[in-house]
Design a protein around this motif. Structure first.
Motif, short mmCIF file in Angstrom:
data_model
loop_
_atom_site.label_atom_id
_atom_site.label_comp_id
_atom_site.label_asym_id
_atom_site.label_seq_id
_atom_site.Cartn_x
_atom_site.Cartn_y
_atom_site.Cartn_z
N PRO A 17 40.53 31.34 47.90
CA PRO A 17 41.22 32.35 47.08
C PRO A 17 41.10 32.10 45.58
N LYS A 20 37.93 33.77 44.47
CA LYS A 20 38.10 35.22 44.45
C LYS A 20 38.91 35.66 43.24
N ASN A 21 39.99 34.94 42.95
CA ASN A 21 40.84 35.28 41.81
C ASN A 21 40.10 35.15 40.49
N ALA A 24 37.87 38.49 39.19
CA ALA A 24 38.41 39.70 38.57
C ALA A 24 38.30 39.69 37.04
N LEU A 67 40.12 43.25 45.69
CA LEU A 67 40.86 42.14 45.09
C LEU A 67 42.33 42.50 44.85
N HIS A 70 44.18 41.94 48.03
CA HIS A 70 44.12 40.58 48.58
C HIS A 70 45.51 39.94 48.52
N LYS A 72 46.55 36.89 48.39
CA LYS A 72 46.73 35.71 47.54
C LYS A 72 46.25 35.95 46.11
N ALA A 73 46.20 37.21 45.70
CA ALA A 73 45.77 37.52 44.34
C ALA A 73 46.85 37.12 43.35
N THR A 74 46.43 36.56 42.24
CA THR A 74 47.38 36.16 41.19
C THR A 74 47.67 37.35 40.29
N SER A 77 44.70 38.20 38.14
CA SER A 77 43.69 38.89 38.92
C SER A 77 44.05 40.36 39.11
N ARG A 78 45.31 40.63 39.43
CA ARG A 78 45.75 42.02 39.63
C ARG A 78 45.65 42.83 38.34
N CYS A 81 42.11 43.62 37.62
CA CYS A 81 41.61 44.68 38.49
C CYS A 81 42.07 46.06 38.01
#
Length: 151
Positions: A17, A20-21, A24, A67, A70, A72-74, A77-78, A81
């Motif tokens: 994760p 992934k984070n 973004a 994302l 997701h 577990k997105a921080t 990250s949000r 996005c």
């Protein structure tokens, strides 16, 4: 092109994760830079980097939406996005994207996050008459509560 390949094919498909984070903000930087340049002057849309971004516009949007959903997105990250989706929308309007492509971008957003309409009696959108009625009801209930005597 190599950066986009690394993002789309390796980092976003990772099970970690944290990786992934971290994608973004990078995607936001790429899309935001392209959108900013095109909004300054449409001549910039002929640059190779901006053409690559517009070629993969659908993929960028799908990855931003993925994302966002997701678990577990921080927060960073949000936020990246959301801003990336907004930058993509701005870019699609500036580069004179075909109407069909712009509509498909909008349709994917509506499908991912839902849509509201006045016809369904949605609470998200109210008419001026409904707003006035709601305000008047609130004033009437406040008036009754203040004028009541305590016995």
């Amino acid at each position: 092109v190599h950066i986009l390949y690394t993002l789309f094919e390796r980092e976003l498909k990772s099970t970690n994760p944290m990786k992934k984070n971290s994608c973004a903000p990078v995607m936001l930087a790429i899309v935001g830079h392209a959108s900013r340049l095109c909004n300054i002057d449409t001549v910039f849309s002929q640059r190779a980097m901006i053409q690559e971004v517009t070629k993969f516009m659908i993929r960028f949007q799908n990855n931003f939406i993925h994302l966002l959903s997701h678990p577990k997105a921080t927060q960073l990250s949000r936020e990246s996005c959301c801003r990336g989706i907004a930058a993509l929308r701005g870019l699609s309007t500036v580069i004179s994207a075909p109407a069909k492509e712009t509509e498909s971008l909008n349709a994917r957003l509506l499908k991912a996050f839902g849509e509201t309409s006045n016809y369904g009696g949605s609470a998200m959108i109210e008419t001026e008459a409904q707003a006035r009625e709601r305000r008047n009801d609130g004033e009437a209930s406040n008036f009754d509560a203040t004028s009541a005597e305590v016995g």
